[in-house]
Enzyme design. Structure first.
Site, PDB file in Angstrom:
ATOM      1  N   GLY A 102     -35.823 -18.618   8.991  1.00 46.33           N
ATOM      2  CA  GLY A 102     -37.105 -17.986   9.006  1.00 46.33           C
ATOM      3  C   GLY A 102     -38.107 -18.991   9.590  1.00 46.33           C
ATOM      4  O   GLY A 102     -39.155 -18.601  10.050  1.00 46.33           O
ATOM      5  N   GLU A 116     -22.685 -12.202  -2.197  1.00 46.03           N
ATOM      6  CA  GLU A 116     -24.043 -11.876  -2.439  1.00 46.03           C
ATOM      7  C   GLU A 116     -23.987 -12.468  -4.063  1.00 46.03           C
ATOM      8  O   GLU A 116     -24.497 -11.383  -4.726  1.00 46.03           O
ATOM      9  CB  GLU A 116     -24.522 -10.691  -1.966  1.00 46.03           C
ATOM     10  CG  GLU A 116     -24.686 -10.222  -0.708  1.00 46.03           C
ATOM     11  CD  GLU A 116     -25.601 -11.364   0.151  1.00 46.03           C
ATOM     12  OE1 GLU A 116     -26.587 -12.052  -0.544  1.00 46.03           O
ATOM     13  OE2 GLU A 116     -25.773 -11.072   1.359  1.00 46.03           O
ATOM     14  N   ASP A 119     -25.511 -17.610   7.734  1.00 44.28           N
ATOM     15  CA  ASP A 119     -25.563 -18.765   7.497  1.00 44.28           C
ATOM     16  C   ASP A 119     -24.973 -19.406   6.222  1.00 44.28           C
ATOM     17  O   ASP A 119     -24.251 -20.490   6.179  1.00 44.28           O
ATOM     18  CB  ASP A 119     -27.133 -19.280   7.380  1.00 44.28           C
ATOM     19  CG  ASP A 119     -27.879 -18.374   6.467  1.00 44.28           C
ATOM     20  OD1 ASP A 119     -27.190 -17.424   5.833  1.00 44.28           O
ATOM     21  OD2 ASP A 119     -29.028 -18.519   6.273  1.00 44.28           O
TER      22      ASP A 119
END
Ligand SMILES: [Zn+2]
Length: 308
Positions: free
Chosen positions: A12, A164, A115
């Protein structure tokens, strides 16, 4: 001979590139800020294409020597189809056929993946997890994620969305999470809740884990207690993972892992105390080997694995 890979790590804040040769050696590095290109995805893809070409040139190579380009992105990626499904922190990225668009621009095979999965490949092949068949590679930062190596293979899940770890619910009455859930692990051990815990314990606003590390180094009792608490929180979230997957190794990466000396013992103690006895005695914790290069080296593993 084709033996080099261009690795790209899209974040980001920054985009890092590297040309990687045999045995995962990075021979050229390059990076640029994401923000100037974040307004439009075609702008970003064009910037990626230019940077890929420039990196190959800077390495003194030609395209005949390049196996392919591997790209890691922070979000939901369809590895098989080469589609970026969704990037939570870079606006405008919904169902982008990144592989086919970029292949037409750079005329090289392109591979895209999440990633954290790519970092896990780097640690498993060349880093802290070398030779280990079952491991969990966890990244701790603003977000909390994990990659799983099970029976020597990266475990992707049905939609390449496995791992996750930050969104395992720990408390049905806990704080709301960005994922739409409640009381997620990340809401207890992500940077934001840890900074808030630090400020509350020290009675001073604006403290970060870096400040707490410096204080703990000086022997500050409250700061040492902060790390013990943080380690217990992390350990509590990992107990279920250890029971479920029976990993030999848990690799911890991300900014907080620099505080190994204060953090790893309470994590280990918590898991040993709470996990089932066989699983709880069979694992080790190690710090990730790679920092800035993890995504680039992992991209090399992603592309070379795809050749087999
Ligand atoms: Zn969540």
């Amino acid at each position: 001979m084709k033996q080099y890979v261009v690795g790209v790590d899209v974040g980001g804040t920054n985009i890092k590139l590297g040309v990687v040769g045999p045995s995962g050696k990075v021979i050229v590095r390059n990076s640029f800020a994401t923000k100037p290109f974040a307004s439009s995805r075609m702008k970003l893809i064009s910037a990626l294409s230019r940077a890929i070409e420039a990196s190959i040139m800077a390495a003194g190579l030609n395209k005949k020597q390049i196996l392919g380009v591997g790209i890691g992105l922070p979000g939901l990626i369809d590895y098989e189809k080469g589609i970026v499904r969704f990037l939570p922190n870079i606006p405008g990225w919904h169902s982008v056929h990144l592989r086919s668009i970029l292949q037409k621009k750079v005329h090289l095979p392109v591979f895209v993946d999440n990633d954290v999965k790519i970092i896990t490949l780097a640690e498993s092949k060349f880093g802290a997890g070398r030779g280990v068949k079952n491991l969990v590679c966890m990244t701790l930062g603003t977000g909390v994620g994990a990659g799983l190596i099970l029976n020597g293979q990266l475990y992707r899940g049905q939609d390449n969305a496995a791992g996750e770890l930050g969104h395992i619910p720990l408390n049905e009455h806990g704080p709301k999470c960005n994922c739409g859930g409640v009381g997620c692990f990340e809401a207890y051990v992500g940077n934001r809740p840890l900074f808030a815990l630090a400020s509350r314990m020290m009675g001073k606003p604006g403290l970060t884990t870096l400040d707490m590390f410096a204080l703990a180094k000086k022997g500050n009792k409250k700061a040492l207690f902060f790390w013990k608490t943080a380690g217990q929180r992390i350990g509590n979230g990992l107990v279920g993972i250890v029971n479920l997957l029976n990993p030999r190794l848990i690799i911890i990466g991300g900014g907080v892992s620099n505080n190994e000396e204060f953090l790893f013992k309470p994590i280990t103690d918590t898991i040993r105390r709470r996990a089932m006895s066989l699983q709880g005695s069979a694992f080790k914790i190690k710090r990730a080997k790679f920092k800035d290069d993890a995504g680039i080296i992992g991209a090399y593993v992603l592309v070379t694995n795809a050749q087999k």
